[in-house]
Design an enzyme around this catalytic site. Structure first.
Site, PDB file in Angstrom:
ATOM      1  N   GLY A 133     -24.026  57.298 -54.492  1.00 45.99           N
ATOM      2  CA  GLY A 133     -25.208  57.041 -54.197  1.00 45.99           C
ATOM      3  C   GLY A 133     -25.187  56.637 -52.756  1.00 45.99           C
ATOM      4  O   GLY A 133     -25.837  57.402 -52.193  1.00 45.99           O
ATOM      5  N   CYS A 172     -27.799  48.763 -64.494  1.00 47.43           N
ATOM      6  CA  CYS A 172     -28.440  48.082 -63.553  1.00 47.43           C
ATOM      7  C   CYS A 172     -27.994  46.590 -63.120  1.00 47.43           C
ATOM      8  O   CYS A 172     -28.016  45.765 -64.250  1.00 47.43           O
ATOM      9  CB  CYS A 172     -29.906  48.192 -63.532  1.00 47.43           C
ATOM     10  SG  CYS A 172     -30.651  47.329 -62.310  1.00 47.43           S
TER      11      CYS A 172
END
Length: 317
Positions: A223, A98
Site C-alpha cells: 500500500g 480496517c
C-alpha cells in the site's frame, strides 16, 4: 509471484490506481472499501467508488480491480456482493482489517477479529450469494489487540469458502507502527491451505524480498510503499525477471505527478480535493524523494486549484 496494490481509504482511489498500474509491476488492485450497513446500496455508489466497473473492472493499464466490501451483517453483505458481481466485479473482497476507529465503533473492519464465528457467517453468506466463478477473498489483520485470534479467524475464512486470504502482519492496536510481524504470516500459512498474500511494512525492493523470505508467500500486497515509491512495482517485476532496473528519478516521475493532479482536478475543479490529494501524495513521497519535500514546501500555501496546476506544470518543465 504477484504484486497487489492494497486498498487504502482516501488514498488509493481510481486515480492513484490508474497512475500506479500504468507505471507498471502491479498485477491486481483491490478497491477502497464500500461500507455496507443495512441496505442494498445503489448502483451509483459502486460506480462512484469503483469507476473501473464501467470498463470491465480494469484500470487503463488493464489491471483487474476487485471490489471490497466492509460490514458486519451477513445477509446485507451478501446482497451487496451479489450486486457487485452483477456489475462486473471479477472478485469480491471482504474487509476484516480496517483499523479506523470510526469504522470499528460501527462494528466493521478489524473489530470483527474478536468474532471468528461472525466472520465465518459473513464469508459463507457472501460465497453463497455470488456465482461460483467469482472468487470471494478476504483481508484481515493478526487480531484486534492481541494475535491469539489470528489462527481461528484464518480457519473460519477458509472453512466458509474463501478462495484467498491476505493478512496484514499487525494487530489493529499496532496500527501502522513498525515492525510488521512477518513470521506470523508463515505460521498462518501452516494453519490453512488457502493461498496467502503477505502484507505489511514493504517500502523497498529489499523489504519485498524480506517479506517473501520470512513468510513464504509468493504474492505480496503493498500500500503505502507503492505510493511512496511509485515505481516499486516495476522494480520488483524487473528483479523477478532477472533484469533489474534503476529506480525512477524525480524528473522522470514529475510527468506522472502532473497527470495525477490533472485527473484529480478534472474530477473536482471547484473544491479543495485536487490540492489536498497532491499534498497528501507529496507528503508520502518525502520518504523516498528529497525533491518531494522541496516541491511540497513550494506549494504548501497554495489553495487555488487552477493556479496550483499551472505552477506544477512549470515545475515539470
Amino acid at each position: 509471484m504477484k504484486v497487489v496494490l492494497a486498498p487504502m481509504e482516501g488514498l488509493v482511489d481510481d486515480v492513484m490506481r490508474d497512475i500506479l498500474t500504468r507505471l507498471g509491476g502491479v498485477d491486481l488492485c483491490v478497491s477502497e472499501f464500500i461500507r455496507v450497513t443495512s441496505t442494498l446500496l445503489p448502483v451509483k455508489m459502486f460506480r462512484r467508488m469503483v469507476p473501473e466497473l464501467e470498463r470491465g473492472a480494469q484500470t487503463n493499464a488493464g489491471t483487474p480491480v476487485r471490489v471490497q466490501l466492509l460490514g458486519s451483517d451477513p445477509a446485507c453483505m451478501a446482497d451487496n456482493a451479489a450486486r457487485a458481481a452483477e456489475l462486473g466485479a471479477p472478485a469480491v473482497d471482504l474487509n476484516f482489517g480496517c483499523p479506523a476507529p470510526t469504522v470499528n465503533r460501527h462494528r466493521g473492519g478489524a473489530v470483527l477479529l474478536d468474532e471468528p464465528e461472525l466472520i465465518h457467517a459473513i464469508v459463507a453468506a457472501v460465497r453463497a450469494s455470488v456465482p461460483r466463478h467469482i472468487p470471494v477473498t478476504a483481508k484481515m489483520r493478526l487480531g484486534y489487540s492481541d494475535k491469539s485470534p489470528a489462527f481461528d479467524c484464518a480457519r473460519a475464512i477458509e472453512a466458509a469458502g474463501a478462495a484467498e486470504l491476505t493478512v496484514h502482519a499487525r494487530t489493529k492496536v499496532e496500527g501502522y507502527r513498525p515492525p510488521a510481524h512477518w513470521d506470523w504470516l508463515a505460521r498462518i500459512r501452516e494453519t490453512v491451505s488457502l493461498p496467502l498474500t503477505a502484507n505489511g511494512e514493504v517500502w523497498s525492493l529489499a523489504d519485498y524480498h524480506g517479506i517473501r523470505d520470512v513468510s513464504g508467500c509468493d504474492t505480496v500486497m503493498i500500500g503505502r510503499g507503492l505510493v511512496a515509491m511509485p515505481d516499486l512495482g516495476r522494480q520488483i517485476r524487473a528483479a523477478n525477471l532477472g533484469k533489474p532496473v534503476a529506480p525512477m528519478n524525480w524528473a522522470e516521475l514529475m510527468p506522472w505527478i502532473v497527470d495525477f493532479y490533472r485527473q484529480c482536478y478534472a474530477k473536482a475543479p471547484d473544491n479543495k480535493y485536487p490540492v489536498a490529494r497532491l499534498k497528501q501524495w507529496l507528503g508520502l513521497m518525502k520518504r523516498t524523494y528529497p525533491e518531494a519535500e522541496q516541491t511540497f514546501a513550494m506549494i504548501k500555501t497554495e489553495t487555488d486549484a487552477a493556479r496550483l496546476g499551472e505552477r506544477l506544470q512549470l515545475l515539470a518543465v
